[in-house]
Design an enzyme around this catalytic site. Structure first.
Site, PDB file in Angstrom:
ATOM      1  N   PHE A 131       0.860  -1.181   0.000  1.00  0.00           N
ATOM      2  CA  PHE A 131       0.000   0.000   0.000  1.00  0.00           C
ATOM      3  C   PHE A 131       0.903   1.239   0.000  1.00  0.00           C
ATOM      4  O   PHE A 131       1.806   1.350   0.824  1.00  0.00           O
ATOM      5  CB  PHE A 131      -0.921  -0.004   1.228  1.00  0.00           C
ATOM      6  CG  PHE A 131      -1.963   1.054   1.154  1.00  0.00           C
ATOM      7  CD1 PHE A 131      -3.137   0.833   0.441  1.00  0.00           C
ATOM      8  CD2 PHE A 131      -1.764   2.284   1.742  1.00  0.00           C
ATOM      9  CE1 PHE A 131      -4.092   1.820   0.333  1.00  0.00           C
ATOM     10  CE2 PHE A 131      -2.732   3.288   1.633  1.00  0.00           C
ATOM     11  CZ  PHE A 131      -3.895   3.051   0.934  1.00  0.00           C
ATOM     12  N   ASP A 201       2.479  -3.830   9.226  1.00  0.00           N
ATOM     13  CA  ASP A 201       1.229  -3.129   8.940  1.00  0.00           C
ATOM     14  C   ASP A 201       0.114  -4.182   8.956  1.00  0.00           C
ATOM     15  O   ASP A 201       0.100  -5.100   8.128  1.00  0.00           O
ATOM     16  CB  ASP A 201       1.346  -2.448   7.562  1.00  0.00           C
ATOM     17  CG  ASP A 201       0.110  -1.639   7.196  1.00  0.00           C
ATOM     18  OD1 ASP A 201      -0.979  -1.932   7.738  1.00  0.00           O
ATOM     19  OD2 ASP A 201       0.228  -0.737   6.343  1.00  0.00           O
ATOM     20  N   TYR A 226     -10.749   1.168  10.727  1.00  0.00           N
ATOM     21  CA  TYR A 226     -11.944   1.478   9.922  1.00  0.00           C
ATOM     22  C   TYR A 226     -12.305   0.375   8.934  1.00  0.00           C
ATOM     23  O   TYR A 226     -13.337   0.460   8.275  1.00  0.00           O
ATOM     24  CB  TYR A 226     -11.802   2.819   9.180  1.00  0.00           C
ATOM     25  CG  TYR A 226     -10.517   3.024   8.419  1.00  0.00           C
ATOM     26  CD1 TYR A 226     -10.270   2.366   7.224  1.00  0.00           C
ATOM     27  CD2 TYR A 226      -9.548   3.891   8.898  1.00  0.00           C
ATOM     28  CE1 TYR A 226      -9.091   2.553   6.530  1.00  0.00           C
ATOM     29  CE2 TYR A 226      -8.350   4.089   8.223  1.00  0.00           C
ATOM     30  CZ  TYR A 226      -8.128   3.421   7.039  1.00  0.00           C
ATOM     31  OH  TYR A 226      -6.951   3.607   6.367  1.00  0.00           O
ATOM     32  N   LYS A 227     -11.453  -0.654   8.825  1.00  0.00           N
ATOM     33  CA  LYS A 227     -11.759  -1.733   7.875  1.00  0.00           C
ATOM     34  C   LYS A 227     -12.530  -2.836   8.611  1.00  0.00           C
ATOM     35  O   LYS A 227     -13.699  -2.671   8.923  1.00  0.00           O
ATOM     36  CB  LYS A 227     -10.473  -2.283   7.262  1.00  0.00           C
ATOM     37  CG  LYS A 227      -9.694  -1.271   6.440  1.00  0.00           C
ATOM     38  CD  LYS A 227      -8.434  -1.918   5.917  1.00  0.00           C
ATOM     39  CE  LYS A 227      -7.507  -0.923   5.248  1.00  0.00           C
ATOM     40  NZ  LYS A 227      -8.025  -0.394   3.989  1.00  0.00           N
ATOM     41  N   ARG A 375     -11.656  -6.202  -6.004  1.00  0.00           N
ATOM     42  CA  ARG A 375     -11.418  -6.764  -4.652  1.00  0.00           C
ATOM     43  C   ARG A 375     -12.741  -6.999  -3.951  1.00  0.00           C
ATOM     44  O   ARG A 375     -13.620  -6.142  -3.938  1.00  0.00           O
ATOM     45  CB  ARG A 375     -10.639  -5.763  -3.797  1.00  0.00           C
ATOM     46  CG  ARG A 375      -9.187  -5.719  -4.028  1.00  0.00           C
ATOM     47  CD  ARG A 375      -8.456  -4.976  -2.914  1.00  0.00           C
ATOM     48  NE  ARG A 375      -9.172  -3.827  -2.362  1.00  0.00           N
ATOM     49  CZ  ARG A 375      -8.748  -3.110  -1.345  1.00  0.00           C
ATOM     50  NH1 ARG A 375      -7.625  -3.406  -0.733  1.00  0.00           N
ATOM     51  NH2 ARG A 375      -9.435  -2.073  -0.915  1.00  0.00           N
TER      52      ARG A 375
HETATM   53  C1  LIG Z   1      -2.001  -1.730   4.049  1.00  0.00           C
HETATM   54  C2  LIG Z   1      -2.502  -0.340   4.293  1.00  0.00           C
HETATM   55  N1  LIG Z   1      -1.734   0.532   4.981  1.00  0.00           N
HETATM   56  C3  LIG Z   1      -2.150   1.793   5.215  1.00  0.00           C
HETATM   57  C4  LIG Z   1      -3.376   2.242   4.771  1.00  0.00           C
HETATM   58  C5  LIG Z   1      -3.830   3.665   4.984  1.00  0.00           C
HETATM   59  O1  LIG Z   1      -3.474   4.137   6.222  1.00  0.00           O
HETATM   60  P1  LIG Z   1      -3.957   5.523   6.829  1.00  0.00           P
HETATM   61  O2  LIG Z   1      -4.866   6.193   5.868  1.00  0.00           O
HETATM   62  O3  LIG Z   1      -4.621   5.168   8.139  1.00  0.00           O
HETATM   63  O4  LIG Z   1      -2.728   6.292   7.082  1.00  0.00           O
HETATM   64  C6  LIG Z   1      -4.210   1.364   4.072  1.00  0.00           C
HETATM   65  C7  LIG Z   1      -5.524   1.834   3.598  1.00  0.00           C
HETATM   66  O5  LIG Z   1      -6.281   1.211   2.926  1.00  0.00           O
HETATM   67  C8  LIG Z   1      -3.756   0.057   3.813  1.00  0.00           C
HETATM   68  O6  LIG Z   1      -4.505  -0.797   3.116  1.00  0.00           O
END
Ligand SMILES: Cc1ncc(COP(=O)(O)O)c(C=O)c1O
Length: 416
Positions: A131, A201, A226-227, A375
């Site tokens: 990501f 992560d 939030y997921k 997805r």
């Molecule tokens: C693997 C991963 N890391 C980080 C994030 C985004 O993180 P944030 O917006 O909380 O900084 C996401 C968002 O979908 C994600 O899928």
């Protein structure tokens, strides 16, 4: 042999997690396969946010002494059992993006540098294809901190890149595109043996499967709520630092709420003991209220049952589609059972986006990621076997009838 509707209804009757569904508010007629982006709303969150509004109205600033101030630590302790963590090891705060930055700074500060000497470990590693924020923040950190950023190309082994100059690596336990689940224990051992640290992560694993940070020997992790954890849009993220790794250094976003005595208003920063030093500035009690309602519900969830149902739903979806994807040029990139999180990935480079839009028009909500990836997330607390069976039938029809070719499905919104 694909299952019949009667057979999947029987599976729903035998599903021990089925009662959770009534505790989520989902729009009538919607089959929600996007809980890996934004989880559905627990009904209790509405009352919790209303309650917070009333508290703000009635208690005004005293609310901070009535549970608002210590919410980051309190919710961290609520979250800890879902992550295989102990009380005092998890803090709910900021975003994943901020938290990676804080942990990188904390780790390298802890590794130390002797006056007048070069840094022994000047390299931060991230993985290609992860990501993007994880790589972006590593880049920013290196740019402003005088470190060197290196990327492990997608699909390549870590070994070649993990030399004695690497300070820290940022990796995802479950990949956001492919849904691939990593062997967190083995990789953590490997990174530690090289003398580096790893920040995991957990965005696509927390609430999607049982996570055991303690058993895997993890020292540092981040994730969002939030997921799969249903904390609500923009809900605060979390950060994990193992007990014996706390108190070793400053973190770089040395804000007032991470100070040992924030209300002493001292001139100089003095980091708080324990996990609290990873706090930064003022958080939103409203967002915490919604998340707290969700985490209260999550205390009742048996994560073994969650994992079994997640895998059954995925297999049901894939089996229901197995005979029709190939003829429409769609490849199923979902890893096999032991190596996946809780999502299915189907790739169709030319029409993937439009197919997802056509499904949404039928009330089946998935999402789309470039290039060509459809997805579908499987959140076992509010999805039934019948939902998944019906979603697969909708997809079959969208493909068979070429419904996705309609002009209205080609237009793109800002969020895909
Ligand atoms: C693997 C991963 N890391 C980080 C994030 C985004 O993180 P944030 O917006 O909380 O900084 C996401 C968002 O979908 C994600 O899928």
């Amino acid at each position: 042999m694909p299952l019949t509707l009667d057979e999947v209804r029987e599976q729903d009757r035998q599903d021990p997690l089925a009662p959770f569904r009534s505790r989520f508010a989902l729009p009538q007629g919607t089959i929600y396969l996007d809980g890996n982006s934004l989880g559905a709303q627990p009904s209790a969150a509405v009352g919790a946010v209303d309650g917070l509004m009333a508290q703000w109205r009635d208690s005004l600033i005293q609310g901070w002494n009535q549970g608002w101030f210590d919410a980051p630590e309190r919710l961290g302790d609520r979250l800890a059992p879902l992550l295989g963590a102990a009380p005092g090891e998890v803090l709910v705060t900021d975003t994943i993006t901020h938290n990676i930055f804080k942990l990188l700074g904390y780790i390298v500060e802890g590794q130390g540098i002797t006056e007048g000497q070069e840094r022994a470990r000047p390299v931060i590693l991230s993985e290609g294809g992860n990501f993007p924020t994880d790589g972006y923040i590593a880049q920013g950190f290196c740019r402003f901190g005088g470190f060197e950023h290196r990327v492990v190309p997608e699909g390549e082994a870590l070994d070649t890149y993990l030399d004695a100059r690497v300070a820290a690596v940022v990796l995802s336990q479950v990949h956001y595109r492919t849904g691939r689940l990593r062997d967190m224990a083995a990789i953590t051992r490997q990174v530690h043996a090289s003398g580096a640290e790893v920040i995991w992560d957990l965005a696509h694993s927390a609430g999607a499967l049982p996570v055991d940070l303690t058993a895997c020997g993890v020292r540092y992790a981040v994730g969002c709520s939030y997921k799969y954890l249903n904390g609500g849009p923009g809900a605060p993220a979390f950060l994990y630092v193992r007990h014996d790794c706390q108190g070793q250094a400053w973190q770089p976003l040395s804000g007032w709420l991470g100070h040992a005595a924030p209300f002493a208003f001292e001139a100089d920063y003095d980091p708080a003991p324990g996990i609290s030093r990873f706090r930064t500035g003022t958080h939103s009690p409203l967002a915490f209220a919604a998340l707290e309602a969700s985490l209260t519900l999550w205390q009742e969830v048996d994560l073994g049952q969650l994992r079994r149902k997640s895998q059954r739903l995925i297999e049901l979806f894939r089996e229901s589609l197995s005979d029709c994807l190939g003829e429409h040029g769609i490849s199923d990139i979902t890893p096999e059972e032991a190596q996946r999180g809780s999502q299915v990935g189907l790739v169709e480079r030319e029409h993937g986006y439009a197919i997802v839009q056509a499904l949404i028009a039928r009330g089946v909500i998935g999402d789309y990621r470039e290039p060509g990836l459809m997805r579908f997330g499987f959140a076992p607390l509010y999805l039934s076997h019948e939902d998944v069976w019906r979603a697969a039938q909708h997809l079959r029809e969208v493909l068979a009838e070429g419904e996705y070719l309609a002009l209205r499905f080609q237009q793109r919104g800002a969020v895909t």
